[in-house]
Design a protein around this motif. Structure first.
Motif, PDB file in Angstrom:
ATOM      1  N   PHE A 245       0.845  -1.201   0.000  1.00 32.40           N
ATOM      2  CA  PHE A 245       0.000   0.000   0.000  1.00 32.40           C
ATOM      3  C   PHE A 245       0.880   1.251   0.000  1.00 32.40           C
ATOM      4  O   PHE A 245       0.718   2.147  -0.827  1.00 32.40           O
ATOM      5  CB  PHE A 245      -0.928  -0.007   1.219  1.00 32.40           C
ATOM      6  CG  PHE A 245      -1.837   1.190   1.269  1.00 32.40           C
ATOM      7  CD1 PHE A 245      -3.018   1.208   0.551  1.00 32.40           C
ATOM      8  CD2 PHE A 245      -1.485   2.306   2.010  1.00 32.40           C
ATOM      9  CE1 PHE A 245      -3.850   2.332   0.570  1.00 32.40           C
ATOM     10  CE2 PHE A 245      -2.298   3.433   2.040  1.00 32.40           C
ATOM     11  CZ  PHE A 245      -3.483   3.443   1.316  1.00 32.40           C
ATOM     12  N   ILE A 246       1.847   1.280   0.919  1.00 30.92           N
ATOM     13  CA  ILE A 246       2.659   2.492   1.020  1.00 30.92           C
ATOM     14  C   ILE A 246       3.583   2.605  -0.194  1.00 30.92           C
ATOM     15  O   ILE A 246       3.893   3.715  -0.645  1.00 30.92           O
ATOM     16  CB  ILE A 246       3.422   2.568   2.370  1.00 30.92           C
ATOM     17  CG1 ILE A 246       3.773   4.029   2.671  1.00 30.92           C
ATOM     18  CG2 ILE A 246       4.648   1.705   2.404  1.00 30.92           C
ATOM     19  CD1 ILE A 246       2.610   4.941   2.868  1.00 30.92           C
ATOM     20  N   ASN A 247       3.978   1.483  -0.770  1.00 27.54           N
ATOM     21  CA  ASN A 247       4.786   1.564  -1.986  1.00 27.54           C
ATOM     22  C   ASN A 247       3.961   2.159  -3.129  1.00 27.54           C
ATOM     23  O   ASN A 247       4.474   2.952  -3.922  1.00 27.54           O
ATOM     24  CB  ASN A 247       5.334   0.186  -2.361  1.00 27.54           C
ATOM     25  CG  ASN A 247       6.572  -0.167  -1.534  1.00 27.54           C
ATOM     26  OD1 ASN A 247       7.270   0.723  -1.046  1.00 27.54           O
ATOM     27  ND2 ASN A 247       6.841  -1.442  -1.373  1.00 27.54           N
ATOM     28  N   ALA A 248       2.690   1.788  -3.202  1.00 21.61           N
ATOM     29  CA  ALA A 248       1.826   2.373  -4.236  1.00 21.61           C
ATOM     30  C   ALA A 248       1.661   3.868  -3.980  1.00 21.61           C
ATOM     31  O   ALA A 248       1.737   4.687  -4.902  1.00 21.61           O
ATOM     32  CB  ALA A 248       0.471   1.660  -4.242  1.00 21.61           C
ATOM     33  N   VAL A 249       1.468   4.238  -2.714  1.00 20.97           N
ATOM     34  CA  VAL A 249       1.325   5.664  -2.385  1.00 20.97           C
ATOM     35  C   VAL A 249       2.619   6.411  -2.731  1.00 20.97           C
ATOM     36  O   VAL A 249       2.582   7.533  -3.234  1.00 20.97           O
ATOM     37  CB  VAL A 249       0.967   5.843  -0.879  1.00 20.97           C
ATOM     38  CG1 VAL A 249       1.035   7.300  -0.461  1.00 20.97           C
ATOM     39  CG2 VAL A 249      -0.431   5.280  -0.599  1.00 20.97           C
ATOM     40  N   SER A 250       3.764   5.742  -2.527  1.00 24.94           N
ATOM     41  CA  SER A 250       5.046   6.419  -2.819  1.00 24.94           C
ATOM     42  C   SER A 250       5.155   6.741  -4.314  1.00 24.94           C
ATOM     43  O   SER A 250       5.724   7.757  -4.688  1.00 24.94           O
ATOM     44  CB  SER A 250       6.228   5.564  -2.355  1.00 24.94           C
ATOM     45  OG  SER A 250       6.482   4.531  -3.268  1.00 24.94           O
ATOM     46  N   SER A 251       4.575   5.884  -5.146  1.00 26.22           N
ATOM     47  CA  SER A 251       4.620   6.159  -6.587  1.00 26.22           C
ATOM     48  C   SER A 251       3.819   7.418  -6.902  1.00 26.22           C
ATOM     49  O   SER A 251       4.232   8.237  -7.724  1.00 26.22           O
ATOM     50  CB  SER A 251       4.015   4.996  -7.377  1.00 26.22           C
ATOM     51  OG  SER A 251       4.694   3.826  -7.060  1.00 26.22           O
ATOM     52  N   ILE A 252       2.690   7.557  -6.236  1.00 28.78           N
ATOM     53  CA  ILE A 252       1.870   8.756  -6.474  1.00 28.78           C
ATOM     54  C   ILE A 252       2.610   9.986  -5.953  1.00 28.78           C
ATOM     55  O   ILE A 252       2.618  11.039  -6.596  1.00 28.78           O
ATOM     56  CB  ILE A 252       0.482   8.610  -5.824  1.00 28.78           C
ATOM     57  CG1 ILE A 252      -0.230   7.407  -6.440  1.00 28.78           C
ATOM     58  CG2 ILE A 252      -0.345   9.868  -6.001  1.00 28.78           C
ATOM     59  CD1 ILE A 252      -1.515   7.038  -5.777  1.00 28.78           C
ATOM     60  N   CYS A 253       3.261   9.827  -4.793  1.00 27.55           N
ATOM     61  CA  CYS A 253       4.035  10.951  -4.252  1.00 27.55           C
ATOM     62  C   CYS A 253       5.064  11.410  -5.273  1.00 27.55           C
ATOM     63  O   CYS A 253       5.250  12.606  -5.497  1.00 27.55           O
ATOM     64  CB  CYS A 253       4.764  10.539  -2.970  1.00 27.55           C
ATOM     65  SG  CYS A 253       3.683  10.334  -1.579  1.00 27.55           S
ATOM     66  N   GLU A 254       5.730  10.444  -5.906  1.00 26.79           N
ATOM     67  CA  GLU A 254       6.746  10.817  -6.896  1.00 26.79           C
ATOM     68  C   GLU A 254       6.124  11.566  -8.067  1.00 26.79           C
ATOM     69  O   GLU A 254       6.682  12.530  -8.573  1.00 26.79           O
ATOM     70  CB  GLU A 254       7.471   9.558  -7.399  1.00 26.79           C
ATOM     71  CG  GLU A 254       8.396   8.976  -6.340  1.00 26.79           C
ATOM     72  CD  GLU A 254       9.030   7.648  -6.738  1.00 26.79           C
ATOM     73  OE1 GLU A 254       8.930   7.258  -7.919  1.00 26.79           O
ATOM     74  OE2 GLU A 254       9.626   6.995  -5.854  1.00 26.79           O
ATOM     75  N   SER A 255       4.937  11.122  -8.480  1.00 24.31           N
ATOM     76  CA  SER A 255       4.309  11.771  -9.634  1.00 24.31           C
ATOM     77  C   SER A 255       3.891  13.199  -9.335  1.00 24.31           C
ATOM     78  O   SER A 255       3.927  14.049 -10.207  1.00 24.31           O
ATOM     79  CB  SER A 255       3.084  10.990 -10.092  1.00 24.31           C
ATOM     80  OG  SER A 255       3.446   9.685 -10.353  1.00 24.31           O
TER      81      SER A 255
END
Ligand code: UGA
Length: 472
Positions: free
Chosen positions: A236-246
């Protein structure tokens, strides 16, 4: 109590040593003669904090080693089964070792005993173990089967065992539950924690721990569901981290914001290069297989696994974007173990990345405080190994941080920069603050945070490997 532990892998060895420290008489059974000889000679075959101390303390006294399973069963009131349950090609757990041990136990039952599943096994295993023991001649009233899942993390297995959040016991009869309660009494009545030589209490530990007694099926499910939930938290947090990067947000700030909600909690919310190890990948596949067999299509688990793999591919893209071409580049690698504090490289995302980089034609020089020997067995001489972090970084076009060892978080940055060909650090574990790294002259790329470029670096789009397209 006299206890036999069958299987002296990570779980069996830690459990056996800890039972001895609780005051029980333990016999550890294994059919691997080399391992037995090493244990008898005073060696500790795994990298596990406090385990060497416990083995030294109890070896030859309250802790014996043998290859004679039947004799160990005859002399014990409780038999813990901690043999391997490797995945089959279909992803479900291979229970053939459990079955053959159950068969052997049956022939040695000569009075009431409890047989306890300690390995991670699918629901219904205890019923099968019971059937196999009966089928091989043990009288129906002469034994009970219990499930006692462990929640040990590698590296901190001993403290996790002795200072657990909870003890889960699955028992279908009061007689069996009473034996299990007696085994854990030194912990649940708090007496162990008053001993002057008790293993030191870790931060956060609450003593005495609660004991949760359930049916055997519930206990089996608790283990799989716990690991699946933890892996889900990481994905979950890895998916959120991708959005953070975007969007140019900072995943650490997001974690702080969501982790302080006591219903969510801050632990297991560290983004990275994906989870690995001998447990999560295997247990997720096994749980998915169990669900499928029961007629439930647990697609959430497919997604957890998919995000985990994708996280590694994203990291590889990050490296490619930071370095442009990879063939012939010299890359320093910090960390090979699947996490800090262990020498275990099973399903290590670091090893999978090393293999991908080798395929891309990179020259790799790697350092890990504990996992070099094991890595050498897998990659042979395709990778150069260094004896410290600075030598791994020497002459490198970039340095990758792949395992969260504490020593990697406290590197001498001036020395590191002096050693490297280009001061580019790509950190898969977020061990540094981007602003610190930029101020110290590094171009620093991490997970879920904007890249920080050294002051003399341009900020053209191609320098932004995370592809941040920040909206106005
Ligand atoms: C895991 C569970 O944490 C234990 O409770 C369980 O008993 C054990 O599996 C098992 O089933 O035997 P372990 O595999 O030793 O323990 O390692 P963890 O500390 O859980 O880490 C697993 C992976 O997740 C590592 O690759 C780690 O780097 C990664 N991770 C962990 C993250 O990426 N982010 C986090 O926030 C936490």
């Amino acid at each position: 109590m006299r206890i036999a532990v069958i299987g002296s892998g990570y779980v069996g060895l830690v459990a056996g040593a800890c039972f001895a420290d609780l005051g029980h008489e333990v016999v550890l059974v294994d059919n691997d003669q080399q391992k037995l000889a090493a244990l008898q000679a005073g060696r500790c075959p795994i990298h596990e904090q406090f385990l060497p101390e416990l083995l030294d303390r109890h070896r030859g006294q309250r802790l014996q080693f043998t290859d004679n399973l039947q004799e160990a069963v005859r002399s014990s009131a409780a038999i813990f089964v901690a043999v391997g349950t490797p995945p089959t090609d279909q992803g479900d757990a291979d229970l053939s070792y459990v079955e053959s041990v159950a068969r052997e136990i049956s022939g040695a039952i000569d009075g009431y005993k409890i047989v306890v599943e300690k390995s991670t096994v699918p629901v219904y295993t205890s019923e099968w173990v019971r059937k196999i023991i009966l089928r091989n001649g043990a009288p129906v009233d002469s034994f009970d089967v219990a499930s006692n899942p462990e929640f040990l993390r590698e590296g901190t297995g001993v403290t996790d065992f002795l200072y657990p959040d909870r003890i889960v016991v699955g028992a279908d009869s009061e007689r069996c539950a009473a034996v299990m309660r007696e085994i854990y009494a030194p912990m649940t009545d708090g007496s162990y924690y008053k001993k002057h030589d008790a293993i030191p209490r870790p931060d956060r530990a609450q003593t005495p721990p609660p004991i949760i007694v359930t049916s055997t099926k519930s206990a089996e499910l608790i283990k799989h569901a716990s690991n699946a939930f933890l892996a889900m938290k990481i994905s979950f947090i890895n998916a959120v981290s991708s959005i953070c990067e975007s969007v140019g947000a900072n995943v650490q700030q997001v974690c702080q914001g969501i982790g302080t909600d006591s219903r969510i909690g801050p632990r297991f919310l560290n983004p990275g290069i994906g989870y690995g190890g001998s447990c999560f990948p295997k247990d997720l596949m096994a749980f998915r297989a169990v669900a499928r067999e029961c007629g439930y299509d647990f697609r959430l688990l497919d997604e957890v696994i998919r995000i985990n793999e994708e996280q590694r591919h994203r990291f590889l893209r990050k490296i490619r974007n930071a370095l442009w071409t990879l063939r012939g580049k010299r890359i320093g690698i910090l960390g090979l173990a699947f996490k800090g504090g262990t020498d275990d490289i099973r399903e290590s995302p670091a090893i999978l990345l090393v293999q991908s980089l080798l395929q891309e034609g990179c020259h790799l020089c790697a350092y890990d405080p504990a996992a070099i020997e094991r890595t050498r067995e897998v990659v042979g001489n395709k990778v150069e190994f260094a004896t410290n972090a600075y030598d791994a970084a020497a002459g490198a076009d970039a340095l990758l941080i792949l395992t969260d060892w504490e020593e990697f978080a406290t590197l001498d940055l001036s020395e590191l920069k002096r050693k490297m060909r280009y001061p580019i650090v790509i950190d898969g574990r977020n061990l540094y603050l981007p602003e610190t790294m930029a101020a110290r002259g590094f171009s620093y790329y991490s997970v879920g945070r904007e890249p920080a470029l050294a002051d003399n670096q341009s900020t053209r789009a191609s320098d932004n490997p995370q592809g941040a397209t920040r909206k106005a």
